[in-house]
Design a protein around this motif. Structure first.
Motif, PDB file in Angstrom:
ATOM      1  N   ARG A  51     -13.349   6.990   1.669  1.00 55.51           N
ATOM      2  CA  ARG A  51     -13.533   8.251   0.768  1.00 55.51           C
ATOM      3  C   ARG A  51     -13.391   8.197  -0.725  1.00 55.51           C
ATOM      4  O   ARG A  51     -14.241   8.686  -1.333  1.00 55.51           O
ATOM      5  N   ASN A  71      -6.193  13.086  -0.175  1.00 57.00           N
ATOM      6  CA  ASN A  71      -6.617  12.086   0.837  1.00 57.00           C
ATOM      7  C   ASN A  71      -8.607  11.243   0.398  1.00 57.00           C
ATOM      8  O   ASN A  71      -8.756  11.432   1.469  1.00 57.00           O
ATOM      9  N   ASP A  72      -8.953  11.283  -1.189  1.00 57.10           N
ATOM     10  CA  ASP A  72      -9.464  10.319  -1.483  1.00 57.10           C
ATOM     11  C   ASP A  72      -9.387   9.970  -2.922  1.00 57.10           C
ATOM     12  O   ASP A  72     -10.187   9.949  -4.096  1.00 57.10           O
ATOM     13  N   PRO A  77      -3.543   5.573   8.199  1.00 59.82           N
ATOM     14  CA  PRO A  77      -5.060   5.556   7.236  1.00 59.82           C
ATOM     15  C   PRO A  77      -5.044   5.952   5.163  1.00 59.82           C
ATOM     16  O   PRO A  77      -5.548   6.985   5.113  1.00 59.82           O
ATOM     17  N   ARG A 126      -2.223   9.219  -4.000  1.00 62.70           N
ATOM     18  CA  ARG A 126      -1.903   9.428  -2.440  1.00 62.70           C
ATOM     19  C   ARG A 126      -0.668   8.327  -2.417  1.00 62.70           C
ATOM     20  O   ARG A 126       0.875   9.197  -1.903  1.00 62.70           O
ATOM     21  N   VAL A 179      -8.440   7.068   3.319  1.00 67.59           N
ATOM     22  CA  VAL A 179      -8.108   7.789   1.675  1.00 67.59           C
ATOM     23  C   VAL A 179      -8.824   7.336   1.196  1.00 67.59           C
ATOM     24  O   VAL A 179      -9.591   7.296  -0.090  1.00 67.59           O
TER      25      VAL A 179
END
Length: 946
Positions: free
Chosen positions: A399, A462-463, A392, A468, A396
């Motif tokens: 984005r 998430n970007d 995932p 993150r 990230v």
């Protein structure tokens, strides 16, 4: 590595006994010693695992003036540098331990000292003048520390929950919010809350000051978090010079964590991170580095392997061993589902809180094996969260590039990452192609429980890649992994060390551009660059991230019967968290391949239930002895053998049962055997067990035998369950699909604690299939009419003994009876005859001439139903032998019984029946049986068995 505990405030009892209880609850964390300190309204307890300065490092440790005392759990790897600096400031040291350095540093610099420590720690420092106690936890949260306030205001703390409960000041209550977030969002350890209501964890980089009146002042002491945010803005270019510096920082971090006065080993999963640790350590050994001396001449590595499973990484372990073949001693363990079931109780107790999946059990197995060879284990934990090791993170980063306007770069990264991203989405695509339904987690939870926590959210960045990663290091995924590691290592008195969680290494990584982490579709870019020549290409260039896990899908299908038993249990149904009917239906759909539910979803439900049983329904301190006994059996766990089924001598009764009937006319010896499957020969099984029984008679304890008549006949009683199972007339409940009539009729059947009978739709459906709906309806109508006039038993008189013998699933039975429904055996009279014939063909004549035949019986604690036999005796006499069901009603696994009308004083010796005088106390019974047998044989025309 150690365990610490203590209190601040007033306690009603003498402090030392309470502190001893707390220390005893965590003896596994420190088997090498214990220590206590008390002062003005405070107490400290310590259990020691001696790793550094084994001779003089005992705790609690006091300052020279006697004002401050410390209990400390962990290792500060830069303690030698700090010791030198403190010496220049006038401090003197009398030990070689890092504990003394930690205490002196705090005296010199106060709370600012904590941020100067590079390592892992949880500590408590008490001030005898003020009565205050300072708690602190390392910046990464590697070592745990929990605290709670008792109803009277006293604050209790400890490395684990069990010492806190051992104080007898803190009640055991579940925290429903934490449970909801775990079940709904698959998260835990992400806040200060724990699964226990009223008990919180000290967060990474946090300090707490506790005063005698119970006041707690908590604040973050470290500047690491704010420094990382500032460093992330600098984005210095990544180049070969930076990579070289990263290599130096990495090797320094590994070298520091090899310093020890006890043997050091390494965990090797086969992935990039653990392989790097092993390879760097191998290089240090090759160069005769002094700090690596504790590793020994040959580095010992420990791996979990799963031959034949998709997640098996043994080939990578072997590849690295080949590269380092002159320096490695590879130890491999093979966790399997059957042993997992046997050890599940201890695993739940070890972790103290629910875990995300069964994956941590693989680490549990590795640490158990490691404890037989080393005291310190080094592994690669933390690298995934530092360098984007999970798939995932690619999304990230993509984005982030798109949001920041670098769309050309985003397109190139997307093209380079397609193979990795496909692995992330392939299961969703497959489910849509196969039209398997997705089961929302909330549909498996109680509606009221969901509604009461509807405001709970779990949001992630998430970007922004580094933001993150920072969240995942200090608040989210890594925190749970560190808890797993701490519990699994300390359960076996092993110290776990994690070189990647080094403040110098992290700061160096954060000050450079994100290309140091992800570039051209490759994550962990810097780590791959510096290990290109160190690791085999198949490891350095791996793109399929597996992680330290188990073959959970295969395990769940193997364990499905035990899981189904838990989901259908009364206690699971009582919990306010679950929608039991929806869970059972979803699990059955999953097994049938009709849904795409994840095994981790069912695991979370299961884990909460087992955690509640262990920590809330009972005091966990009372179950350790029972678990230790189970673990002894688990060493030899075999497929199919229920882990809770205790062994039983052939010549003693089952627990709570008697060898003889209340009227002392029959003596019964239950025989334990392995579980039966479809196609097994009951005749062969029975013959072998009966032969073992008689062969063991000469050595049997006299106290276990009933001394009566040597001329008595004996019979073999066989539970109808194993006969039906062997004939393929037993069905797992999810294999039976009840119709409308079965569901309606079963509602009106009275269920008892001793059996479910036709009170389950699955058993009612079997009855309908066996004799037809019409006959069932007639029998039901007759039953209702009979009850109206006070006559009972008409249903089974009409439906027949075959329907009466249908059994349903009962949670107290041994597998597979606990999750299956069974028809009566086909041709029970023929089955009895075949068993008797096999016995007479194999056993010596001195034994078989007293053999009266075989009885197929359906018995429980409230009734007996003779289905077939070849004894020539009336059923009323045969049922008298089982009036109290000596085979048991639970997990005894004793479906056979050798039954006597008495027991011989001497072992069968080949003499004829008249050679030994008849015991007068039993002569009347024998005459009755003989007369009854003669009458039965005359009326049936059968010759009978003598």
């Amino acid at each position: 590595m150690c365990g610490i505990a203590g209190f601040v405030g007033v306690v009603d009892e003498d402090a030392i006994p309470m502190l001893r209880r707390m220390a005893d609850a965590m003896v596994h964390r420190g088997p090498d010693g214990e220590g206590y300190a008390t002062g003005r309204e405070f107490g400290l307890a310590h259990r020691r695992l001696a790793v550094i300065d084994r001779e003089t490092g005992d705790q609690p440790m006091w300052t020279p003036d006697g004002r401050h005392a410390i209990v400390y759990n962990g290792e500060v790897y830069n303690y030698r540098e700090l010791r030198y600096e403190l010496k220049t400031l006038g401090h003197e040291f009398v030990t070689n331990s890092d504990t003394e350095v930690v205490l002196a540093a705090w005296r010199e610099w106060g709370d600012r000292a904590f941020d100067r420590f590079n390592g892992m720690f949880a500590l408590a420092i008490a001030d005898t003048e003020s009565g205050n106690v300072v708690l602190a936890r390392d910046q990464f949260g590697i070592k745990p520390l929990y605290l709670a306030t008792a109803p009277g205001g006293t604050v209790v703390f400890g490395s684990e929950f069990r010492p806190i409960f051992a104080s007898h000041l803190i009640p055991r209550k579940p925290d429903d919010t934490t449970i909801y977030r775990y079940l709904r969002f698959r998260v835990h350890d992400d806040t200060a809350r724990t699964f226990f209501d009223g008990i919180s964890r000290l967060l990474p980089g946090e300090r707490a000051i506790i005063t005698p009146d119970g006041t707690i002042q908590r604040e973050t002491y470290t500047t690491l978090f704010s420094d990382m945010r500032e460093l992330a803005k600098r984005r210095e270019p990544y180049n070969l010079v930076v990579a070289s510096r990263f290599d130096v920082e990495l090797r320094t971090a590994v070298r520091r964590r090899l310093v020890s006065d006890v043997p050091v080993g390494t965990a090797l999963s086969g992935g990039l991170d653990s392989s790097t640790i092993v390879a760097v350590t191998n290089d240090l050994l090759t160069g005769a580095d002094r700090d690596a001396a504790a590793v020994g001449r040959h580095q010992q590595t420990f791996s979990a392997v799963f031959p034949g499973q998709l997640n098996d990484e043994e080939r990578y372990v072997d590849a690295l061993a080949e590269r380092c073949r002159h320096s490695l001693r590879v130890h491999k363990v093979q966790p399997h589902a059957d042993r997992f079931l046997a050890e599940l109780g201890d695993f739940i107790l070890t972790q103290e809180e629910p875990v995300i999946s069964t994956g941590p059990y693989a680490q549990y197995c590795v640490m158990r094996q490691a404890a037989r060879h080393v005291t310190v284990m080094v592994d690669g934990q933390g690298a995934d969260e530092m360098m984007a090791g999970y798939v995932p993170y690619y999304l990230v980063y993509l984005r982030q590039l798109w949001r920041s306007g670098r769309r050309g770069r985003a397109a190139r990264e997307l093209a380079s990452s397609l193979d990795v991203l496909w692995r992330l989405g392939r299961f969703t695509v497959a489910d849509r192609i196969n039209r398997r339904s997705k089961i929302p987690v909330t549909s498996l939870l109680s509606r009221r429980f969901v509604q009461s926590h509807a405001r709970e959210r779990f949001d992630v960045v998430n970007d922004d890649l580094k933001a993150r990663l920072q969240d995942d290091i200090f608040r989210h995924s890594l925190q749970s992994l560190l808890r797993y590691e701490d519990r699994n290592t300390m359960r076996f008195s092993v110290e776990g060390r994690v070189p990647f969680l080094d403040t110098g290494l992290l700061r160096h990584l954060w000050r450079h551009d994100d290309e140091m982490i992800i570039k051209s579709g490759w994550n962990k870019r810097a780590l791959r660059d510096v290990t290109r020549q160190l690791l085999p290409p198949m490891i350095n260039r791996r793109r399929n991230k597996i992680g330290f896990t188990t073959p959970e899908e295969a395990w769940f299908r193997r364990m499905k019967n035990s899981l189904h038993e838990i989901f259908t249990s009364e206690s699971f149904g009582r919990r306010k968290y679950f929608n039991q009917a929806a869970v059972v239906q979803a699990f059955r759909s999953y097994l049938a391949g009709r849904s795409s539910a994840e095994t981790m979803t069912f695991w979370r439900l299961l884990n909460v239930e087992l955690w509640m049983r262990t920590f809330i329904d009972q005091d966990p301190a009372t179950i350790r002895h029972d678990i230790e006994n189970i673990l002894e059996d688990a060493e030899n766990a075999r497929p199919g053998m229920h882990p809770q089924a205790p062994p039983k001598d052939d010549y003693v009764p089952n627990g709570g049962k008697n060898l003889h009937t209340p009227d002392r006319r029959w003596a019964r010896y239950p025989l334990r055997c392995d579980l039966v499957s479809k196609g097994d020969s009951i005749a062969a099984l029975a013959t072998a067990r009966v032969e073992e029984f008689f062969e063991g008679l000469p050595g049997a304890s006299p106290e276990a035998l009933i001394p009566v008549d040597a001329a008595a006949r004996w019979y073999l009683y066989v539970s109808e369950k194993i006969v039906a199972i062997s004939q393929g007339r037993s069905f797992f409940t999810w294999e039976v699909h009840p119709g409308w009539w079965a569901k309606r009729l079963s509602r009106h059947v009275v269920k008892t604690p001793h059996g479910i009978g036709l009170g389950d739709p699955t058993t009612m459906q079997l009855a309908i299939d066996e004799i037809g709906l019409g006959r069932i309806l007639v029998a039901s109508g007759a039953s209702l009419a009979g009850k109206a006039v006070g006559k009972r038993g008409l249903f089974y008189q009409i439906a027949g003994p075959g329907v009466r013998a249908i059994d349903g699933p009962t949670e107290y039975s041994a597998y597979p009876a606990n999750v299956s429904a069974k028809l009566a055996p086909a041709d029970p009279y023929g089955a009895a005859g075949r068993i008797s014939a096999a016995i007479r063909a194999r056993l010596p004549e001195s034994i078989t001439r007293r053999f009266g035949g075989t009885v197929i019986i359906d018995a429980n604690d409230i009734g007996q139903n003779i289905l077939g036999h070849d004894t020539g005796l009336p059923d009323r006499l045969l049922t008298a032998a089982f009036v109290d069901n000596p085979l048991g009603q639970g997990r005894q696994q004793t479906p056979l019984a050798v039954v006597f009308t008495g027991f011989p004083v001497s072992v069968w010796d080949g003499q004829d029946d008249q050679s030994t005088p008849v015991n007068p106390a039993y002569s009347g019974d024998l005459a009755l049986l003989d007369a009854a047998g003669d009458e039965e044989r005359q009326s049936s025309g059968e010759s009978g068995a003598s």
